[in-house]
Design an enzyme around this catalytic site. Sequence first.
Site: not given
Length: 460
Positions: A156, A277, A283, A290, A322
Amino acid sequence: MAQLWGGRFTKETEQAVYDFNASILFDQRLIHQDITGSIAHCTMLCKQKILTEAERDAIIKGLKEIEADTANGSLVITSAYEDVHSFVEANLIERIGDTGKKLHTGRSRNDQVALDMRLYVKEQVQETDMLLKELLETLVSLMEEHIETYMPGFTHLQKAQPTTLAHHMGAYFEMFRRDRERLSDLLKRMDYSPLGAGAFAGTTYPLDREYTASLLGFSGATRNSMDSVSDRDYVIEYLSALSLIMMHLSRFSEEMILWNSNEYRFVEIDDAYSTGSSIMPQKKNPDIAELVRGKTGRVYGALMSMLTTMKGIPLAYNKDMQEDKEMTFDAIDTVNHCIPLFNGMMRTTTFRKNVMEKSAMKGFTNATDAADYLVMKGVPFRDAHGIIGRLVLFCIDEEKAIDDLSLEKLKEFDPHFEADVFDAISLKTCVEKRLTKGAPGKQVMEEEIRECREYLDRKG
Ligand code: ARG
């Protein structure tokens, strides 16, 4: 507009119709398979005395020249031809004259395209398998390196029990091992040549289908000729195997993204596999992971598209088929790019052992072991579960780990606690005592890794 047919038509095809019908823009990718199939067909026609040796030699020479000229760019495949088959045949006739018109004897584009696609898929399945094998090599190296790198295991997405990075990587090893098994299963099932099925009912020429099958490296010829031209099961099976590969890569990507985040800091993805970024100078983003996660959708899409295309097609060949190409090619390209990129990212990622280990010590990952300790001292498991639950609640309030408490304090919760509890619930003990088959304990993990290595050595 160059078409192979036209005799029974009284009008030119409407340009928009021609364009809509044509497949040359995407099936030109099959030129190598098309020429290889034609060479085998022509060799067989000669063996069966349908073509003379001189005709065979002229046709094969012409076909080889077409292949070489398209490869070196002196012959350009243009949309002036309906499909790759028309392109090759028209060029052959242009090159060698009327003899070229004999190549299509006893053949239809239906068995021709079925063959081309099989040859192509067969090759690509082997490529995917090889790329997966390389990824498995990376994973087993990581397993060997991190047999004692402790980390929390999650359920979890909550810390659950401690494990090792080797154990975690081993889980992905099993997924990709199964993926390879799926590929080898489908390869066995699809390894039959449809060439010689004709339009769908075979032909009156005495073709030797087993001979062409063996020339082309198949284990035999397909059985029912109607099925031979209508079957695209192997495309669907491959797309399904590719979807599972992407599902596994996507889960793996998701974990790498989480682990690379500032909140986890378990790993640092290498600069060479990260992007920045345009506005936020600090960043460093895990874009490769991703994108792999994101591209999973288009591979599933190809599978759904192909299943849907095939579901209502009456026997035998219909032009719907096709549509087996564009999405399939896209899915194959996607997966065969994603695997090596992901592999490169894994090979260069830094694993922060200390951060992982510290994280494993927090979050009560040893609570199960504390309960098991009481069980060993004679407390029934359900009671032990309740005692440790109350203990955890107390620790949460105090902002402490179970092992931070004194023996006196522990005894307040249950008199069975003794001095040996601290060793029993230490991170190392929690992991190393887990010695059931498939568990992270060092002894079994070493055995597991040996088996993984053997498997990689064994399997091509
Ligand atoms: N371009 C066609 C395909 O990809 C080739 C087969 C055409 N056959 C036919 N009978 N029209 O399926």
